[in-house]
Design an enzyme around this catalytic site. Structure first.
Site, PDB file in Angstrom:
ATOM      1  N   PRO A   2       0.735  -1.162   0.092  1.00 54.81           N
ATOM      2  CA  PRO A   2      -0.109   0.033   0.153  1.00 54.81           C
ATOM      3  C   PRO A   2       0.860   1.066  -0.005  1.00 54.81           C
ATOM      4  O   PRO A   2       1.863   1.592   0.715  1.00 54.81           O
ATOM      5  CB  PRO A   2      -0.862   0.055   1.279  1.00 54.81           C
ATOM      6  CG  PRO A   2      -0.860  -1.567   1.550  1.00 54.81           C
ATOM      7  CD  PRO A   2       0.481  -2.169   1.091  1.00 54.81           C
ATOM      8  N   GLU A   3       0.439   2.148  -1.032  1.00 53.78           N
ATOM      9  CA  GLU A   3       1.201   3.604  -1.085  1.00 53.78           C
ATOM     10  C   GLU A   3       0.223   4.665  -0.750  1.00 53.78           C
ATOM     11  O   GLU A   3      -0.624   4.309  -0.261  1.00 53.78           O
ATOM     12  CB  GLU A   3       1.595   3.793  -2.503  1.00 53.78           C
ATOM     13  CG  GLU A   3       2.882   2.664  -2.967  1.00 53.78           C
ATOM     14  CD  GLU A   3       3.191   2.952  -4.295  1.00 53.78           C
ATOM     15  OE1 GLU A   3       3.423   4.101  -4.698  1.00 53.78           O
ATOM     16  OE2 GLU A   3       3.650   2.108  -4.858  1.00 53.78           O
ATOM     17  N   LYS A  57       2.604   7.369   4.394  1.00 53.61           N
ATOM     18  CA  LYS A  57       1.730   5.937   4.580  1.00 53.61           C
ATOM     19  C   LYS A  57       1.233   5.571   5.997  1.00 53.61           C
ATOM     20  O   LYS A  57       1.080   4.314   6.205  1.00 53.61           O
ATOM     21  CB  LYS A  57       2.712   4.792   4.033  1.00 53.61           C
ATOM     22  CG  LYS A  57       3.091   4.963   2.375  1.00 53.61           C
ATOM     23  CD  LYS A  57       3.730   4.011   1.834  1.00 53.61           C
ATOM     24  CE  LYS A  57       5.067   4.107   1.735  1.00 53.61           C
ATOM     25  NZ  LYS A  57       5.733   3.114   1.019  1.00 53.61           N
ATOM     26  N   ARG A 294      14.793  -2.169  -7.987  1.00 55.35           N
ATOM     27  CA  ARG A 294      13.444  -2.509  -8.325  1.00 55.35           C
ATOM     28  C   ARG A 294      12.898  -3.038  -9.449  1.00 55.35           C
ATOM     29  O   ARG A 294      13.232  -2.334 -10.536  1.00 55.35           O
ATOM     30  CB  ARG A 294      12.719  -1.153  -7.604  1.00 55.35           C
ATOM     31  CG  ARG A 294      13.096  -0.610  -6.308  1.00 55.35           C
ATOM     32  CD  ARG A 294      12.650  -1.515  -5.068  1.00 55.35           C
ATOM     33  NE  ARG A 294      11.276  -1.612  -5.039  1.00 55.35           N
ATOM     34  CZ  ARG A 294      10.497  -0.825  -4.404  1.00 55.35           C
ATOM     35  NH1 ARG A 294      10.953   0.180  -3.788  1.00 55.35           N
ATOM     36  NH2 ARG A 294       9.239  -0.937  -4.113  1.00 55.35           N
TER      37      ARG A 294
END
Ligand SMILES: [Zn+2]
Length: 306
Positions: A2-3, A57, A294
Site C-alpha cells: 500500500p502506497e 503511509k 526494483r
C-alpha cells in the site's frame, strides 16, 4: 505494497465510519503487530475516536484521551471494517489496503493480528499476512516528532482535502526540486522513491509518473531539466489522484458486479504490472526492467534514456 493513495483511501473510508465510535475491546492475536503495553491497552478500551489522519503511509487515529493510534500497513497490511449482521457487500462495510480474498472471508482468520470491537458491535480487523505492519500508541502532541515522520519530505499536494488541489504549489516544487538536485548522479527513479526527498511515492506511482513524463527511470538527475522534473511531479500527482478518486484498492473495487475479482491497478495504471501489454500512448509492448534494485515497468519507445 500500500502506497500513499491506498492509505488515503483507507483514511477516507474509515473517517466516515469510525469518528465518534467508542472502543469496547481490543483483541491482540499477534504481539509483534500490536506494539502497545498491556496496561495501555486496558485504558484504550473506553476511548472515543476523534479523527482519522494520515501522513505519507502512516494512518493515525486520534482518541479523546489525547493519544493517537498509529498504523503502518507495510507490505501486506489491510484494515477491514464490518458492521454486525450485515451482508458483506453492504455499503457500511469497508476493506482496503493490500488486496486479497481476506476481504471476503469470515473474520478473524489466520491473517488477523489485532481487532477492535466498538460499542455498536462493529469491528475493525487489522490483517497482515507477512507481519511487517504495526500498531503503536503515542501522545497526540508527540506524533509528528517521531523520526520516521519528522524526516519525511513534503507530499506533492494535500490529498486529504475533499477536493484534491489541482496544482502543486510553487513552494513544494522548489523544495522537492532542490532535494532532487542534491542527488545529481543518481537515477531519477531511485531519487523519487527516497522518502526524505518527497513523501509517499512507492514503486507503482514512480513507474506511472515516469511513463507519464516520458522519462527513462535510469536517467541520472543531472541530465534532466527543471521543466522535465516538474512534469514528472505533475504526472505522479495525476496518477495518485486517479487512484484515490477511483476508490483504489478497496473491497468495493475488488469485487466486480459479476462476482469476479477486479484489479484496482486497471482503474488507473498505464504501465505498472502491464508488461507484455501495449503502451496506451504508442502501442509498443511494455517491458519490465530493473532500476535501483526494483522491478520497473516502462515503454521502451516513449521512455528513452538521455
Ligand atoms: Zn509508448
Amino acid at each position: 505494497m500500500p502506497e500513499l493513495p491506498e492509505v488515503e483511501t483507507i483514511r477516507r473510508g474509515l473517517s466516515k465510519r469510525l469518528i465518534g465510535q467508542k472502543i469496547k475491546s481490543i483483541t491482540v492475536l499477534e504481539k509483534k503487530s500490536f506494539q502497545i503495553a498491556d496496561e495501555d491497552r486496558i485504558w484504550l478500551e473506553e476511548s472515543v475516536i476523534k479523527s482519522v489522519r494520515r501522513r505519507a503511509k502512516v494512518l493515525m487515529i486520534d482518541l479523546d484521551s489525547d493519544y493517537t493510534l498509529l498504523f503502518h500497513l507495510k507490505m501486506t497490511g489491510q484494515l477491514i471494517y464490518r458492521e454486525p449482521n450485515s451482508e458483506l457487500t453492504d455499503n457500511r462495510n469497508f476493506a482496503a489496503g493490500h488486496p486479497t480474498g481476506d476481504w471476503l472471508m469470515d473474520l478473524p482468520n489466520k491473517s488477523t493480528r489485532v481487532y477492535f470491537e466498538f460499542e455498536d458491535a462493529s469491528k475493525l480487523f487489522f490483517n497482515d499476512q507477512r507481519k511487517f505492519g504495526w500498531i503503536k500508541l503515542l501522545p497526540t502532541e508527540k506524533v509528528m516528532e517521531q523520526k520516521f515522520l519528522h524526516e519525511l519530505g513534503p507530499e506533492i499536494v494535500d490529498f486529504t482535502q475533499d477536493k484534491i488541489p489541482e496544482k502543486i504549489s510553487e513552494s513544494t516544487y522548489k523544495q522537492v526540486l532542490s532535494a532532487i538536485r542534491r542527488h545529481n548522479n543518481a537515477p531519477i527513479k531511485a531519487v523519487i522513491l527516497d522518502q526524505k526527498v518527497v513523501a509517499g511515492i512507492g514503486n507503482i506511482y514512480a513507474d506511472e509518473g515516469l511513463w507519464g513524463a516520458k522519462i527513462h527511470p535510469a536517467t541520472v538527475v543531472k541530465d534532466l531539466t527543471d521543466r522535465e522534473l516538474r512534469k514528472l511531479l505533475r504526472e505522479v500527482k495525476a496518477s495518485m489522484t486517479r487512484s484515490i478518486e477511483s476508490g483504489g484498492s478497496t473491497m468495493q473495487t475488488f469485487v466486480k458486479a459479476d462476482g469476479t475479482k477486479g484489479n484496482y491497478l486497471d482503474l488507473f495504471a498505464n504501465v505498472f504490472r502491464r508488461e507484455g501489454l501495449p503502451c496506451p500512448r504508442c502501442q509498443t509492448e511494455i517491458i519490465k526492467i530493473r532500476v535501483a534494485g526494483r522491478g520497473t515497468h516502462i515503454c521502451p519507445k516513449c521512455q528513452i534514456k538521455h
